[in-house]
Design a protein around this motif. Structure first.
Motif, PDB file in Angstrom:
ATOM      1  N   TRP A 244       0.815  -1.216   0.000  1.00 20.35           N
ATOM      2  CA  TRP A 244       0.000   0.000   0.000  1.00 20.35           C
ATOM      3  C   TRP A 244       0.848   1.266   0.000  1.00 20.35           C
ATOM      4  O   TRP A 244       0.451   2.278  -0.572  1.00 20.35           O
ATOM      5  CB  TRP A 244      -0.915  -0.014   1.216  1.00 20.35           C
ATOM      6  CG  TRP A 244      -2.068  -0.965   1.070  1.00 20.35           C
ATOM      7  CD1 TRP A 244      -2.363  -1.746  -0.001  1.00 20.35           C
ATOM      8  CD2 TRP A 244      -3.086  -1.228   2.044  1.00 20.35           C
ATOM      9  NE1 TRP A 244      -3.493  -2.482   0.227  1.00 20.35           N
ATOM     10  CE2 TRP A 244      -3.962  -2.186   1.482  1.00 20.35           C
ATOM     11  CE3 TRP A 244      -3.336  -0.763   3.329  1.00 20.35           C
ATOM     12  CZ2 TRP A 244      -5.074  -2.663   2.162  1.00 20.35           C
ATOM     13  CZ3 TRP A 244      -4.444  -1.244   4.004  1.00 20.35           C
ATOM     14  CH2 TRP A 244      -5.310  -2.185   3.428  1.00 20.35           C
ATOM     15  N   SER A 248      -0.772   2.935  -3.949  1.00 15.75           N
ATOM     16  CA  SER A 248      -2.010   3.000  -3.189  1.00 15.75           C
ATOM     17  C   SER A 248      -2.860   1.745  -3.407  1.00 15.75           C
ATOM     18  O   SER A 248      -2.753   1.085  -4.435  1.00 15.75           O
ATOM     19  CB  SER A 248      -2.807   4.233  -3.617  1.00 15.75           C
ATOM     20  OG  SER A 248      -3.022   4.226  -5.015  1.00 15.75           O
ATOM     21  N   VAL A 258      -8.966  -2.676   3.301  1.00 14.40           N
ATOM     22  CA  VAL A 258      -8.997  -1.300   3.782  1.00 14.40           C
ATOM     23  C   VAL A 258      -9.994  -1.170   4.940  1.00 14.40           C
ATOM     24  O   VAL A 258      -9.693  -0.555   5.980  1.00 14.40           O
ATOM     25  CB  VAL A 258      -9.357  -0.333   2.637  1.00 14.40           C
ATOM     26  CG1 VAL A 258      -9.601   1.071   3.177  1.00 14.40           C
ATOM     27  CG2 VAL A 258      -8.246  -0.307   1.591  1.00 14.40           C
ATOM     28  N   VAL A 259     -11.181  -1.754   4.773  1.00 16.06           N
ATOM     29  CA  VAL A 259     -12.180  -1.717   5.839  1.00 16.06           C
ATOM     30  C   VAL A 259     -11.660  -2.422   7.086  1.00 16.06           C
ATOM     31  O   VAL A 259     -11.808  -1.930   8.217  1.00 16.06           O
ATOM     32  CB  VAL A 259     -13.500  -2.351   5.357  1.00 16.06           C
ATOM     33  CG1 VAL A 259     -14.493  -2.475   6.510  1.00 16.06           C
ATOM     34  CG2 VAL A 259     -14.103  -1.531   4.226  1.00 16.06           C
ATOM     35  N   THR A 261      -8.579  -2.813   8.027  1.00 10.79           N
ATOM     36  CA  THR A 261      -7.544  -1.986   8.654  1.00 10.79           C
ATOM     37  C   THR A 261      -8.167  -0.867   9.476  1.00 10.79           C
ATOM     38  O   THR A 261      -7.750  -0.606  10.619  1.00 10.79           O
ATOM     39  CB  THR A 261      -6.617  -1.401   7.577  1.00 10.79           C
ATOM     40  OG1 THR A 261      -6.046  -2.470   6.812  1.00 10.79           O
ATOM     41  CG2 THR A 261      -5.505  -0.593   8.196  1.00 10.79           C
ATOM     42  N   LEU A 262      -9.168  -0.201   8.918  1.00 10.23           N
ATOM     43  CA  LEU A 262      -9.829   0.883   9.652  1.00 10.23           C
ATOM     44  C   LEU A 262     -10.481   0.363  10.929  1.00 10.23           C
ATOM     45  O   LEU A 262     -10.372   0.982  11.998  1.00 10.23           O
ATOM     46  CB  LEU A 262     -10.870   1.559   8.749  1.00 10.23           C
ATOM     47  CG  LEU A 262     -10.311   2.339   7.541  1.00 10.23           C
ATOM     48  CD1 LEU A 262     -11.446   2.862   6.679  1.00 10.23           C
ATOM     49  CD2 LEU A 262      -9.443   3.494   8.018  1.00 10.23           C
ATOM     50  N   VAL A 263     -11.163  -0.780  10.821  1.00  7.06           N
ATOM     51  CA  VAL A 263     -11.823  -1.350  11.998  1.00  7.06           C
ATOM     52  C   VAL A 263     -10.791  -1.742  13.054  1.00  7.06           C
ATOM     53  O   VAL A 263     -10.986  -1.519  14.251  1.00  7.06           O
ATOM     54  CB  VAL A 263     -12.678  -2.567  11.586  1.00  7.06           C
ATOM     55  CG1 VAL A 263     -13.189  -3.305  12.817  1.00  7.06           C
ATOM     56  CG2 VAL A 263     -13.855  -2.117  10.735  1.00  7.06           C
ATOM     57  N   PHE A 265      -8.009  -0.400  13.739  1.00  7.58           N
ATOM     58  CA  PHE A 265      -7.461   0.767  14.436  1.00  7.58           C
ATOM     59  C   PHE A 265      -8.532   1.564  15.181  1.00  7.58           C
ATOM     60  O   PHE A 265      -8.218   2.215  16.185  1.00  7.58           O
ATOM     61  CB  PHE A 265      -6.741   1.677  13.433  1.00  7.58           C
ATOM     62  CG  PHE A 265      -5.353   1.215  13.082  1.00  7.58           C
ATOM     63  CD1 PHE A 265      -4.269   1.590  13.842  1.00  7.58           C
ATOM     64  CD2 PHE A 265      -5.143   0.387  11.990  1.00  7.58           C
ATOM     65  CE1 PHE A 265      -2.986   1.159  13.526  1.00  7.58           C
ATOM     66  CE2 PHE A 265      -3.869  -0.054  11.666  1.00  7.58           C
ATOM     67  CZ  PHE A 265      -2.784   0.333  12.439  1.00  7.58           C
ATOM     68  N   LEU A 266      -9.786   1.519  14.709  1.00  9.56           N
ATOM     69  CA  LEU A 266     -10.820   2.359  15.318  1.00  9.56           C
ATOM     70  C   LEU A 266     -11.527   1.693  16.490  1.00  9.56           C
ATOM     71  O   LEU A 266     -11.883   2.359  17.466  1.00  9.56           O
ATOM     72  CB  LEU A 266     -11.852   2.763  14.255  1.00  9.56           C
ATOM     73  CG  LEU A 266     -11.342   3.702  13.153  1.00  9.56           C
ATOM     74  CD1 LEU A 266     -12.441   3.998  12.154  1.00  9.56           C
ATOM     75  CD2 LEU A 266     -10.804   5.002  13.752  1.00  9.56           C
ATOM     76  N   TYR A 277      -8.399  -7.027  16.263  1.00 13.01           N
ATOM     77  CA  TYR A 277      -7.914  -7.788  15.119  1.00 13.01           C
ATOM     78  C   TYR A 277      -7.109  -9.013  15.536  1.00 13.01           C
ATOM     79  O   TYR A 277      -7.377 -10.134  15.093  1.00 13.01           O
ATOM     80  CB  TYR A 277      -7.062  -6.890  14.204  1.00 13.01           C
ATOM     81  CG  TYR A 277      -6.439  -7.676  13.077  1.00 13.01           C
ATOM     82  CD1 TYR A 277      -7.190  -8.035  11.968  1.00 13.01           C
ATOM     83  CD2 TYR A 277      -5.117  -8.120  13.149  1.00 13.01           C
ATOM     84  CE1 TYR A 277      -6.643  -8.790  10.947  1.00 13.01           C
ATOM     85  CE2 TYR A 277      -4.560  -8.870  12.136  1.00 13.01           C
ATOM     86  CZ  TYR A 277      -5.328  -9.213  11.035  1.00 13.01           C
ATOM     87  OH  TYR A 277      -4.786  -9.977  10.046  1.00 13.01           O
ATOM     88  N   TRP A 383      -0.614   1.287  19.051  1.00  8.10           N
ATOM     89  CA  TRP A 383      -1.722   2.202  18.797  1.00  8.10           C
ATOM     90  C   TRP A 383      -2.778   2.139  19.891  1.00  8.10           C
ATOM     91  O   TRP A 383      -3.380   3.156  20.241  1.00  8.10           O
ATOM     92  CB  TRP A 383      -2.346   1.877  17.442  1.00  8.10           C
ATOM     93  CG  TRP A 383      -3.665   2.559  17.216  1.00  8.10           C
ATOM     94  CD1 TRP A 383      -4.893   1.996  17.211  1.00  8.10           C
ATOM     95  CD2 TRP A 383      -3.855   3.946  16.976  1.00  8.10           C
ATOM     96  NE1 TRP A 383      -5.855   2.929  16.976  1.00  8.10           N
ATOM     97  CE2 TRP A 383      -5.237   4.152  16.835  1.00  8.10           C
ATOM     98  CE3 TRP A 383      -2.997   5.039  16.882  1.00  8.10           C
ATOM     99  CZ2 TRP A 383      -5.779   5.404  16.587  1.00  8.10           C
ATOM    100  CZ3 TRP A 383      -3.539   6.288  16.638  1.00  8.10           C
ATOM    101  CH2 TRP A 383      -4.917   6.462  16.491  1.00  8.10           C
TER     102      TRP A 383
END
Length: 626
Positions: A244, A248, A258-259, A261-263, A265-266, A277, A383
């Motif tokens: 990535w 990109s 991508v989804v 990864t966002l989940v 971290f969020l 995860y 994180w």
């Protein structure tokens, strides 16, 4: 009340985020610079080309998913589709080079016409081909029938007509195969998407109420291994982040990752730092847990100092991956993580061995990879607001270390000559060009092959021509050495040098190449040949790995110029990307499967009187803008 020992403040979290973002930005800028220095734009048809087949065409654009150009009139109504034979068939050359064509298809998928695009072929041959009606022989045929039609070559322009005919057939056949594969895979992709959604929902349920649904955990783990692991290979890894940051996220398979990864971290921000995860999604972590559940014997408790050392090692592994990415070093990170083993037959051997060994060790040490070795897990742990590391938070040391790494990498890059690449159009004073006599090899550096001095570089470039007839005299080892040294002086993206060369001088090997290559019959009389190959293990990481084609092409051009400059004749014989040609060259020269032959350069003493072709066209030059 929860102890503050295992929690860091938001200012520390912000520092972690800024450091990781700076690292990612530096890697991205670095790889964009590498790509920008070597990328070439794909040649596309113009609206004028399209209107030669569809006179009422007002616009055209690539259709999503099937590689065709959708043709519409000025009112936006569909007129048909078109296919371009370039770059797929650029390896099919006539007398002077590839002859790209545009193939028009009406709404019933019948051929509406074939027109020539811009090319460097000899005009006299092209005019003869057009006058003989070659381009109209597919008109009105269904695309499936046109893909199988073998038209007769035009006498007097055989190479040109055969190049056009094969390009049309190959493009239509490839398109039909791609559409068939697309249709066949659509139900499978739909089923895979549904299974991914179900697996993610089960993981979210278990994560939201782990105590109430603890009996659900074995089911979640098994589903993760089956769906996220073996079925789709959807998982986070440093190799993925490498890809990535090099280029990109793209492609149909990028959205779930991508989804995810966002989940990953969020969710820890919403649920007080609880890991999602690594504990509830990662298929390799799930596999380790399942193995541990089946093991009834006592576990080994690692000494505290050793466990702490291992945790530091995964941080060092993450830092090492960052340094390698910034430096542009070609390293296959997938070979150093066990995740790729879920794609067993296509994964690196080291990844399969690592996955099996760590799985066995996890019988004694629970989740050995996840807790002590995984760089991706370390990044996620840094994180999360709540530290998972024994002995307190680890994010502040990591943040300061990351920030120092960013500054250090920036200084290292700034000190490197030629970085970032300078735009050729940038203003400034250019250094004076050397005199032409200085461009020739010095006698002490390159053995003299003729009695006269070698020609200067510009003379060599303009004298170069394709030589297909030879006297049969051998090419000496000294000549081959000079030519191969010239090949390896070619430019290469990131200095990866992803090439290898097979110097062929045995007559039986030359004859085997001649039999296996449709446009290589001259090899039977050649004095020698050089097979230019790409080595995947030397290629740049991520999407930049495809630069091996450009790098090896530059080396092949140097071979052609060196042959011309030393009084030999040479011709480029295309191999890649045609699988039957690749197989023929591999068989003739015993080339391993991990190495891809790009082309074969035939070498020999010219027997004919071939002359260079005049290809300069002022109409192809544009100043500052198109």
């Amino acid at each position: 009340m929860e102890s503050s020992r295992g929690r860091t403040g938001w200012h520390d979290k912000a520092f972690v985020f800024a450091s990781v973002a700076a690292m990612a930005a530096l890697v991205y800028v670095r790889h964009q610079a590498i790509r920008g220095s070597t990328d070439s734009e794909e040649v596309l048809p113009t609206i004028e080309d399209v209107q030669r087949i569809f006179p009422r065409a007002g616009s055209f654009a690539p259709r999503r998913g099937d590689g065709r150009f959708a043709i519409r009139n000025a009112a936006g109504e569909p007129l048909g589709t078109a296919l371009c034979t370039s770059p797929l068939c650029d390896g099919l050359v006539g007398y002077a080079g590839p002859v790209p064509c545009l193939i028009g298809l009406d709404p019933d998928d019948r051929v509406s016409g074939v027109v020539l695009l811009a090319n460097a072929e000899s005009p006299s041959f092209l005019d003869y081909v057009v006058e003989e009606g070659l381009l109209s022989r597919w008109n009105g045929l269904p695309s499936a029938q046109a893909a199988q039609l073998r038209v007769d070559a035009v006498s007097g322009a055989t190479a040109t007509s055969e190049a056009i005919s094969q390009a049309v057939r190959t493009t239509l056949r490839t398109q039909l195969e791609a559409v068939a594969v697309e249709e066949a895979q659509r139900p499978r992709r739909t089923m895979r998407s549904c299974l991914l959604a179900v697996a993610a929902l089960l993981a979210l349920l278990g994560y939201s109420a782990p105590r109430k649904l603890r009996r659900l955990r074995p089911v979640v783990l098994a589903v993760n291994v089956a769906v996220f692991g073996f079925l789709s290979g959807t998982m986070l890894s440093t190799c993925l982040f490498q890809s990535w940051l090099s280029a990109s996220p793209r492609g149909r398979g990028a959205l779930p990752l991508v989804v995810l990864t966002l989940v990953a971290f969020l969710l820890p921000l919403l649920f007080r730092g609880r890991d999602f995860y690594c504990s509830w999604i990662c298929p390799y972590g799930s596999l380790q847990d399942l193995v541990g559940m089946a093991w009834r014997w006592p576990r080994i408790l690692l000494p505290g100092w050793f466990a702490a050392l291992l945790r530091q090692l995964r941080g060092l592994a993450l830092a090492a991956a960052f340094v390698l990415l910034v430096a542009g070093v070609a390293v296959d990170l997938a070979a150093w993580e066990p995740f790729a083993a879920f794609r067993w037959f296509s994964s690196p051997t080291s990844a399969r061995i690592l996955a099996c060994v760590l799985l066995l060790l996890s019988l004694a040490v629970p989740r050995l990879w996840c807790r002590h070795l995984c760089p991706t897990g370390y990044l996620l742990a840094c994180w999360r607001s709540h530290s998972q590391e024994r002995g307190g938070p680890v994010r502040v040391p990591f943040a300061y270390g990351a920030f120092a790494a960013v500054i250090g990498a920036a200084f290292v890059l700034a000190a490197r000559p030629g970085y970032p690449p300078v735009d050729s159009g940038a203003r400034g004073t250019s250094p004076p060009l050397p005199q032409q006599k200085d461009l020739a090899p010095h006698p002490a550096e390159s053995p003299a092959l003729t009695a006269e001095s070698p020609p200067d570089v510009l003379t060599t470039i303009h004298r170069r021509k394709s030589v297909r007839t030879y006297t049969g005299a051998p090419v000496t080892e000294t000549q081959l050495d000079v030519i191969l040294r010239a090949a390896m002086a070619a430019p290469t993206a990131g200095n990866a040098q992803p090439w290898a060369f097979v110097a062929v001088t045995r007559r039986e090997s030359l004859e085997a190449l001649a039999q296996g290559l449709p446009y290589g019959k001259m090899l039977a009389q050649a004095g020698a040949a050089i097979v230019v190959c790409g080595v995947s293990d030397k290629a740049l990481p991520g999407e930049a790995a495809q630069f091996w084609v450009q790098d090896c092409s530059a080396a092949a051009q140097n071979i052609l110029l060196a042959a011309e400059g030393t009084g030999l004749g040479a011709v480029w014989i295309g191999v890649y990307p045609f699988q039957e040609r690749i197989r023929a060259v591999r068989d003739a020269c015993a080339i391993p499967e991990t190495v891809t032959p790009l082309c074969v350069i035939s070498l020999g003493h010219p027997a004919g009187s071939e002359q260079p072709k005049e290809k300069f066209d002022p109409g192809s030059i544009h100043r500052d803008a198109w």
